[in-house]
Design an enzyme around this catalytic site. Sequence first.
Site, PDB file in Angstrom:
ATOM      1  N   TYR A   1      -1.609  -1.116  10.299  1.00  0.00           N
ATOM      2  CA  TYR A   1      -1.724  -1.344   8.855  1.00  0.00           C
ATOM      3  C   TYR A   1      -0.475  -0.847   8.132  1.00  0.00           C
ATOM      4  O   TYR A   1       0.082  -1.534   7.274  1.00  0.00           O
ATOM      5  CB  TYR A   1      -2.962  -0.616   8.338  1.00  0.00           C
TER       6      TYR A   1
ATOM      7  N   SER B   1       0.857  -1.186   0.000  1.00  0.00           N
ATOM      8  CA  SER B   1       0.000   0.000   0.000  1.00  0.00           C
ATOM      9  C   SER B   1       0.890   1.231   0.000  1.00  0.00           C
ATOM     10  O   SER B   1       2.019   1.193   0.499  1.00  0.00           O
ATOM     11  CB  SER B   1      -0.896   0.017   1.243  1.00  0.00           C
TER      12      SER B   1
END
Length: 249
Positions: free
Chosen positions: A154, A141
């Site tokens: 995350y 990401s």
Amino acid sequence: MRLKDKVAIVTGGSSGIGRATALLFSSEGAQVMVADINEELGRETVQLIKENGGDAVFQRVDVSSPEQVQAVVKATIENFGKLNIMVNNAGISHGEKKIEDVPIEDWDKVVDVSMKSVFLGMKYAIPEMLEHGGSIINTASVAGIKGQKLLAGYTAAKSGVIAITKSTALEYGKHNIRINAIAPGVIETPITDEWKKTPKWPILSTANALRRIGQPEEVANAMLFLASDESSFVTGTTLVVDGGTLLGK
């Protein structure tokens, strides 16, 4: 067809980027193992593939379980006879919280599903690729590159995915196993459905050079490039698919 006679596993294949990737790989000639914890939607992905003339099988998997990931790889060999492409795409996040407020169990779950799963996917896929080579694609990401406040777990997991990708690319290049990562920005997936309900969505949805969010198919196209022979001299890289998020507005 760019993936003719290839066999691929796509984790997180029930929806979003995973489903788009499974459908695109099939349309390009691959046989696909759709692996996901959501059985209903995973079987729906397989049905869509078959309706388009492709060949696919679904297997339910908790990607944080060594036994279940190993079973998916084994089932792929049993069904299709080989493994050429491994897409470690499954991942989750935790709710936005400062680090002091993140429950330990939430941290552990995010790291297990979003990073440990990549380790497990490669651990069990690579032995099946040593003789003939292959392509492994790990979903990271942009948060793993630039950081993201209130999403420390995350961000840490996705940064780890990028680091793992580099290390293993060095380890297995001599076996003609290419290992790369994809770093999407904000993409139209079930995750963004919740974000759309927040006041910050108008800003979040345009916070890149293209001033829009991406579509799963746009990420799948990048996956296809890394899976195909067109990227035969590409390994250890992280391909950013973010509409220019890292550039700002």
